[in-house]
Design a protein around this motif. Structure first.
Motif, PDB file in Angstrom:
ATOM      1  N   GLU A  85      51.100  29.720  50.464  1.00  0.00           N
ATOM      2  CA  GLU A  85      51.336  30.771  49.470  1.00  0.00           C
ATOM      3  C   GLU A  85      51.619  32.097  50.160  1.00  0.00           C
ATOM      4  N   LEU A  86      52.743  32.693  49.822  1.00  0.00           N
ATOM      5  CA  LEU A  86      53.109  33.985  50.403  1.00  0.00           C
ATOM      6  C   LEU A  86      52.466  35.117  49.614  1.00  0.00           C
ATOM      7  N   PRO A  87      51.968  36.150  50.294  1.00  0.00           N
ATOM      8  CA  PRO A  87      51.372  37.281  49.582  1.00  0.00           C
ATOM      9  C   PRO A  87      52.425  38.092  48.847  1.00  0.00           C
ATOM     10  N   ARG A  88      52.072  38.542  47.658  1.00  0.00           N
ATOM     11  CA  ARG A  88      53.013  39.316  46.842  1.00  0.00           C
ATOM     12  C   ARG A  88      53.231  40.720  47.384  1.00  0.00           C
ATOM     13  N   TRP A 121      46.050  39.743  53.792  1.00  0.00           N
ATOM     14  CA  TRP A 121      47.472  39.619  53.438  1.00  0.00           C
ATOM     15  C   TRP A 121      47.688  39.786  51.944  1.00  0.00           C
ATOM     16  N   HIS A 122      46.793  39.234  51.146  1.00  0.00           N
ATOM     17  CA  HIS A 122      47.003  39.200  49.704  1.00  0.00           C
ATOM     18  C   HIS A 122      46.457  40.432  48.988  1.00  0.00           C
ATOM     19  N   THR A 123      45.458  41.096  49.543  1.00  0.00           N
ATOM     20  CA  THR A 123      44.826  42.218  48.838  1.00  0.00           C
ATOM     21  C   THR A 123      44.883  43.528  49.616  1.00  0.00           C
ATOM     22  N   GLY A 223      41.353  43.912  39.037  1.00  0.00           N
ATOM     23  CA  GLY A 223      41.778  42.576  39.442  1.00  0.00           C
ATOM     24  C   GLY A 223      41.692  42.309  40.924  1.00  0.00           C
ATOM     25  N   THR A 224      41.390  43.339  41.740  1.00  0.00           N
ATOM     26  CA  THR A 224      41.331  43.111  43.189  1.00  0.00           C
ATOM     27  C   THR A 224      40.197  42.171  43.551  1.00  0.00           C
ATOM     28  N   LEU A 225      39.028  42.369  42.931  1.00  0.00           N
ATOM     29  CA  LEU A 225      37.882  41.505  43.237  1.00  0.00           C
ATOM     30  C   LEU A 225      38.167  40.074  42.822  1.00  0.00           C
ATOM     31  N   GLN A 226      38.796  39.877  41.662  1.00  0.00           N
ATOM     32  CA  GLN A 226      39.122  38.518  41.213  1.00  0.00           C
ATOM     33  C   GLN A 226      40.129  37.867  42.154  1.00  0.00           C
ATOM     34  N   GLU A 227      41.111  38.637  42.637  1.00  0.00           N
ATOM     35  CA  GLU A 227      42.085  38.085  43.583  1.00  0.00           C
ATOM     36  C   GLU A 227      41.409  37.711  44.897  1.00  0.00           C
TER      37      GLU A 227
END
Length: 306
Positions: A85-88, A121-123, A223-227
């Motif tokens: 999965e690539l980070p957005r 990478w994601h957050t 939404g950062t914590l959920q991600e």
């Protein structure tokens, strides 16, 4: 090409090609002998053009799986083939770099360093990860033996019998031959452990567990914590369990006092405000220097009017 008619043109690019293959060579000889005006040859050349387009696409197949050659719109499609999965939040250059290293990254997937890097990478947040078995201390007589701090009683004896539980017994246990009983036993429930489980109570609470620590001020966006939790849940080994500890801006000596990890150093204290203060109660005059003081705060220095 040339911009000066008086000078010879400059050759900038040259392309060489061999004569086209005659597809009649792949047919029985009678087709060549009975094609005096080359009508069949011209028809086969039209067909060969279609074949050539297919062959070129087959020759370009390796480029389809090359992160540096594939179009930016195809990066997500390529990542699906790699189950990566690539980070957005990454740009095209960063996404291509991740795809180039995808195989190497998969080799260390599930390690604390890999989980922390993937979350970053994601957050954009790199958490601190602590494995419970690494933080667990061993009891050493005379060096580390403070019960409740660096030494704890296991819930069971390493061999499987229950350790003494005074609260469950309702007070002091009765003496048996001048000595208290060792633990409690329930018929059908308590007993020695199987040979392959001996010693398990010493490590059962810490094995396969880790803690993800992140500061509260980094979780500003909804939404950062959920991600973060989603990425950790996806990347962790299946047999492990974890918890996310959100560090609040406070200091508790002995419990939360690791500067830069679970303790945040604050800025300068806010200025004193005199709104609502009563002279002689909340504030008083200091006769020697004539300055108004509130505790150790001095008006005009660490305290000012608002």
């Amino acid at each position: 090409a040339t911009a000066d008619p008086s000078r010879a043109p400059v050759l900038r690019q040259l392309r060489a090609a061999t004569a086209a293959e005659d597809l009649r060579d792949h047919l029985p000889a009678t087709f060549r002998r009975n094609d005096p005006d080359a009508t069949l040859q011209r028809l086969l050349q039209l067909l060969r053009g279609e074949f050539l387009a297919v062959e070129e696409r087959i020759d370009d197949m390796p480029r389809v799986a090359d992160p540096d050659s594939v179009a930016a719109t195809q990066l997500n499609w390529l990542s699906q083939w790699l189950a990566f999965e690539l980070p957005r939040i990454a740009d095209d250059g960063q996404r291509r770099a991740l795809l180039r290293e995808a195989v190497a990254l998969m080799a260390r997937r599930g390690t604390p360093a890999s989980i922390a890097a993937t979350v970053e990478w994601h957050t954009g947040i790199r958490p601190a990860i602590f494995e419970s078995q690494v933080q667990r201390r061993l009891w050493v007589l005379g060096e580390s033996s403070a019960l409740g701090f660096d030494t704890q009683l296991p819930p069971l004896d390493p061999n499987g019998m229950v350790v003494p539980d005074l609260e469950a017994a309702g007070g002091c246990p009765p003496l048996v031959d001048g000595a208290p009983p060792i633990g409690r036993a329930v018929v059908g429930e308590a007993g020695p452990l199987a040979s392959h489980l001996v010693g398990l109570p010493l490590f059962a609470e810490d094995a396969y567990r880790f803690c993800v620590v992140v500061e509260r001020h980094r979780l500003q966006h909804p939404g950062t914590l959920q991600e973060l939790q989603r990425i950790v849940e996806r990347e962790k080994p299946a047999h492990t369990d974890y918890r996310v500890a959100v560090v609040e801006p406070q200091l508790r000596i002995g419990l939360q006092a690791m500067v830069g990890v679970d303790t945040i150093v604050g800025g300068p204290p806010p200025a004193w405000q005199l709104d609502g203060m009563r002279l002689g109660l909340d504030a008083r005059l200091n006769p020697p220097d004539g300055a108004l003081r509130v505790g150790e705060a001095v008006l005009g220095e660490s305290m000012q009017w608002k």
